[in-house]
Design a protein around this motif. Structure first.
Motif, PDB file in Angstrom:
ATOM      1  N   THR A  26      -9.455 -10.310 -63.728  1.00 43.43           N
ATOM      2  CA  THR A  26      -8.752 -11.528 -63.318  1.00 43.43           C
ATOM      3  C   THR A  26      -7.251 -11.436 -63.553  1.00 43.43           C
ATOM      4  OG1 THR A  26      -9.160 -12.510 -65.475  1.00 43.43           O
ATOM      5  CG2 THR A  26     -10.764 -12.979 -63.728  1.00 43.43           C
ATOM      6  N   CYS A  27      -6.813 -10.377 -64.203  1.00 45.97           N
ATOM      7  CA  CYS A  27      -5.393 -10.268 -64.556  1.00 45.97           C
ATOM      8  C   CYS A  27      -4.526 -10.194 -63.310  1.00 45.97           C
ATOM      9  CB  CYS A  27      -5.170  -9.041 -65.430  1.00 45.97           C
ATOM     10  SG  CYS A  27      -3.463  -8.820 -65.951  1.00 45.97           S
ATOM     11  N   TYR A  28      -4.982  -9.456 -62.306  1.00 41.45           N
ATOM     12  CA  TYR A  28      -4.173  -9.299 -61.097  1.00 41.45           C
ATOM     13  C   TYR A  28      -3.962 -10.642 -60.405  1.00 41.45           C
ATOM     14  CZ  TYR A  28      -2.783  -7.923 -56.416  1.00 41.45           C
ATOM     15  OH  TYR A  28      -2.114  -7.816 -55.221  1.00 41.45           O
ATOM     16  N   ASP A  29      -5.035 -11.411 -60.276  1.00 43.07           N
ATOM     17  CA  ASP A  29      -4.932 -12.713 -59.623  1.00 43.07           C
ATOM     18  C   ASP A  29      -4.037 -13.666 -60.419  1.00 43.07           C
ATOM     19  OD1 ASP A  29      -6.609 -11.852 -57.604  1.00 43.07           O
ATOM     20  OD2 ASP A  29      -8.405 -12.492 -58.685  1.00 43.07           O
ATOM     21  N   ASP A  30      -4.196 -13.645 -61.745  1.00 44.32           N
ATOM     22  CA  ASP A  30      -3.382 -14.517 -62.584  1.00 44.32           C
ATOM     23  C   ASP A  30      -1.911 -14.134 -62.525  1.00 44.32           C
ATOM     24  OD1 ASP A  30      -5.633 -15.919 -63.344  1.00 44.32           O
ATOM     25  OD2 ASP A  30      -5.984 -14.674 -65.108  1.00 44.32           O
ATOM     26  N   LEU A  31      -1.641 -12.839 -62.548  1.00 43.21           N
ATOM     27  CA  LEU A  31      -0.253 -12.377 -62.506  1.00 43.21           C
ATOM     28  C   LEU A  31       0.392 -12.734 -61.175  1.00 43.21           C
ATOM     29  CD1 LEU A  31       1.034  -9.158 -64.040  1.00 43.21           C
ATOM     30  CD2 LEU A  31       1.757  -9.669 -61.746  1.00 43.21           C
ATOM     31  N   LEU A  32      -0.372 -12.628 -60.100  1.00 44.15           N
ATOM     32  CA  LEU A  32       0.163 -12.978 -58.785  1.00 44.15           C
ATOM     33  C   LEU A  32       0.501 -14.465 -58.705  1.00 44.15           C
ATOM     34  CD1 LEU A  32      -0.969 -11.330 -55.584  1.00 44.15           C
ATOM     35  CD2 LEU A  32      -0.680 -13.773 -55.522  1.00 44.15           C
ATOM     36  N   ALA A  33      -0.374 -15.290 -59.261  1.00 45.83           N
ATOM     37  CA  ALA A  33      -0.116 -16.737 -59.246  1.00 45.83           C
ATOM     38  C   ALA A  33       1.092 -17.092 -60.115  1.00 45.83           C
ATOM     39  CB  ALA A  33      -1.355 -17.482 -59.748  1.00 45.83           C
ATOM     40  N   LYS A  34       1.210 -16.417 -61.259  1.00 48.44           N
ATOM     41  CA  LYS A  34       2.334 -16.711 -62.149  1.00 48.44           C
ATOM     42  C   LYS A  34       3.664 -16.255 -61.551  1.00 48.44           C
ATOM     43  CE  LYS A  34      -0.209 -18.371 -65.511  1.00 48.44           C
ATOM     44  NZ  LYS A  34      -0.133 -19.775 -65.933  1.00 48.44           N
ATOM     45  N   THR A  35       3.657 -15.144 -60.832  1.00 54.65           N
ATOM     46  CA  THR A  35       4.905 -14.695 -60.189  1.00 54.65           C
ATOM     47  C   THR A  35       5.322 -15.649 -59.072  1.00 54.65           C
ATOM     48  OG1 THR A  35       3.543 -13.214 -58.831  1.00 54.65           O
ATOM     49  CG2 THR A  35       4.666 -12.247 -60.707  1.00 54.65           C
ATOM     50  N   LYS A  36       4.365 -16.168 -58.333  1.00 54.14           N
ATOM     51  CA  LYS A  36       4.693 -17.170 -57.308  1.00 54.14           C
ATOM     52  C   LYS A  36       5.335 -18.409 -57.935  1.00 54.14           C
ATOM     53  CE  LYS A  36       1.277 -15.918 -53.816  1.00 54.14           C
ATOM     54  NZ  LYS A  36       0.055 -16.333 -53.104  1.00 54.14           N
ATOM     55  N   LYS A  37       4.775 -18.830 -59.043  1.00 52.04           N
ATOM     56  CA  LYS A  37       5.350 -19.979 -59.738  1.00 52.04           C
ATOM     57  C   LYS A  37       6.751 -19.653 -60.255  1.00 52.04           C
ATOM     58  CE  LYS A  37       2.026 -23.054 -59.560  1.00 52.04           C
ATOM     59  NZ  LYS A  37       2.212 -24.371 -58.927  1.00 52.04           N
ATOM     60  N   PHE A  61       1.070 -13.247 -69.667  1.00 54.17           N
ATOM     61  CA  PHE A  61       1.204 -13.964 -68.392  1.00 54.17           C
ATOM     62  C   PHE A  61       0.187 -15.085 -68.274  1.00 54.17           C
ATOM     63  CE2 PHE A  61       3.102  -9.838 -67.345  1.00 54.17           C
ATOM     64  CZ  PHE A  61       4.306 -10.255 -66.827  1.00 54.17           C
ATOM     65  N   GLN A  62      -1.020 -14.810 -68.744  1.00 51.79           N
ATOM     66  CA  GLN A  62      -2.066 -15.825 -68.650  1.00 51.79           C
ATOM     67  C   GLN A  62      -1.785 -17.024 -69.545  1.00 51.79           C
ATOM     68  OE1 GLN A  62      -5.579 -13.576 -69.551  1.00 51.79           O
ATOM     69  NE2 GLN A  62      -5.848 -12.872 -67.435  1.00 51.79           N
ATOM     70  N   GLY A  63      -1.013 -16.840 -70.609  1.00 48.92           N
ATOM     71  CA  GLY A  63      -0.713 -17.932 -71.527  1.00 48.92           C
ATOM     72  C   GLY A  63       0.504 -18.749 -71.172  1.00 48.92           C
ATOM     73  N   LEU A  64       1.146 -18.473 -70.039  1.00 47.81           N
ATOM     74  CA  LEU A  64       2.340 -19.231 -69.652  1.00 47.81           C
ATOM     75  C   LEU A  64       1.962 -20.650 -69.237  1.00 47.81           C
ATOM     76  CD1 LEU A  64       4.217 -16.560 -67.506  1.00 47.81           C
ATOM     77  CD2 LEU A  64       4.924 -17.418 -69.727  1.00 47.81           C
ATOM     78  N   GLU A  65       2.732 -21.622 -69.738  1.00 48.61           N
ATOM     79  CA  GLU A  65       2.501 -23.031 -69.404  1.00 48.61           C
ATOM     80  C   GLU A  65       3.330 -23.403 -68.180  1.00 48.61           C
ATOM     81  OE1 GLU A  65       3.260 -25.494 -72.706  1.00 48.61           O
ATOM     82  OE2 GLU A  65       1.585 -24.702 -73.909  1.00 48.61           O
ATOM     83  N   GLU A  66       2.668 -23.869 -67.166  1.00 48.49           N
ATOM     84  CA  GLU A  66       3.344 -24.238 -65.924  1.00 48.49           C
ATOM     85  C   GLU A  66       3.906 -25.650 -66.011  1.00 48.49           C
ATOM     86  OE1 GLU A  66       0.620 -23.765 -62.758  1.00 48.49           O
ATOM     87  OE2 GLU A  66       0.435 -21.576 -62.999  1.00 48.49           O
TER      88      GLU A  66
END
Length: 366
Positions: free
Chosen positions: A161-172, A287-292
């Protein structure tokens, strides 16, 4: 004595005859050598002449029918093409024969399976099926089950799931970066307009007072009467600039937008800083722990356009009463004060030479 004399005479005759034979033989040899020497260049000449005749004959043939060479070449090309087609046909026939043999073997195997077949063949077939099943089971292990979304190997879940999470976080990150730039522009424009508002209350009064004294409060222009109309318009605009410029430059945010801007600037700045820190470490958990930030911090386009338009009105020189227009009229007021005050200029007498000398002596001695 006679006998001796005769013997001597006969010997002399034989000796002369032998010498004449030798001379004849030498002459014949010389003649043969000369003939041979003449014969060699003649042979070479004959060969060359024959070769020239052959070439002339061939050229004449080619001139008569130039299509012969083309025909020969076409025949050669046809032979090559025939060979290639034969090879291709042989290959096709081989492939077809292989296909037929494979089909026949499959048909035989299917018939044997229907009829039961031999025990040995059935055992071999079962072994092949078992091997295929084992391979399929090995491939399936570690794969994701589509229905539940879980993994058979629990330790791989985060990495997958890291790839999907990293992609979403970079978009944000990209979205928040541009929105933070918009917020910075909004705050800077508001500050600029507020500074212009504060300056407008007092910055134009000196030029207004100077022009009023030179034009008698916009009623006359003693230096040049033709410039009275323009001087009067500038004076009237400068009189009201402290109020008009301050009202036009009164750009501010309401309470809701102000609180939103302040909260979102901090939230977006923290996310951007944390994301850059995670890029240095490279850990997926970081990356997964970043608060949006919230959805309210993702679109400031309308607010940006509103503040931009108000700021442009404040500094626009073509808008009457704005800060830019008042600054333009202030520069014109300096020229009108000089033009209208030209007749009131006081001329003073220049000092004489004696006073100049005294002043110079004071300077040098002191």
């Amino acid at each position: 004595m006679k006998i001796i004399i005769l013997f001597c005479i006969s010997c002399a005759v034989f000796s002369t005859l032998g010498e004449t034979k030798k001379i004849n033989e030498d002459q014949s040899l010389a003649v043969e050598l000369a003939y041979d020497l003449d014969r060699v260049p003649r042979a070479s000449q004959l060969r060359q002449s024959k070769l020239k005749e052959k070439e002339e004959i061939q050229n004449s043939k080619n001139d008569k029918d130039p299509d012969n060479n083309k025909k020969k070449r076409s025949k050669k090309n046809q032979k090559k093409k025939e060979k290639i087609t034969v090879k291709k046909s042989n290959r096709k026939s081989m492939k077809e024969s292989k296909r037929k043999s494979m089909k026949e073997s499959k048909k035989k195997s299917t018939k044997q399976k229907k009829n039961g077949g031999d025990k040995k063949g059935s055992k071999k077939g079962n072994k092949g099926k078992r091997q295929k099943k084992n391979k399929n089971t090995k491939k399936i292990k570690g794969k994701k089950t589509r229905k539940t979304g879980t993994y058979k190997n629990a330790g791989i879940s985060k990495q997958d799931t890291c790839y999907d999470d990293l992609l979403a976080k970079t978009k944000k990150f990209v979205l928040y970066f541009y929105q933070s730039q918009k917020l910075n522009r909004i705050t800077s424009w508001v500050k600029l307009a507020q500074n212009k508002k504060a300056k407008a209350l007092s910055t134009f009064s000196p030029a207004r007072d100077a022009l009023g004294t030179s034009t008698n409060q916009g009623t006359s222009c003693a230096g040049n009467s033709s410039a009275l109309g323009a001087a009067n318009t500038t004076y009237n605009t400068l009189v009201s600039c402290n109020t008009t410029a301050s009202t036009i430059c009164d750009v501010s945010l309401n309470a809701t937008s102000d609180t939103l801007v302040t909260s979102c600037t901090t939230a977006l700045a923290t996310y951007i800083a944390d994301f850059r820190a995670c890029l240095k470490t490279g850990a997926c958990s970081c990356f997964q722990g970043l608060e949006e930030a919230g959805a309210e911090c993702e679109n400031f386009l309308t607010l940006e356009n509103q503040i931009k338009a108000e700021k442009n009105d404040c500094i626009n020189p073509d808008k009457t009463g704005s800060f830019g227009n008042c600054r333009q009229e202030e520069r014109l007021a300096t020229t009108f004060t000089v033009v209208c005050c030209a007749s009131h200029a006081v001329t003073t007498q220049a000092p004489g030479r004696r006073h100049m000398r005294l002043n110079l002596n004071k300077l040098f001695h002191n």
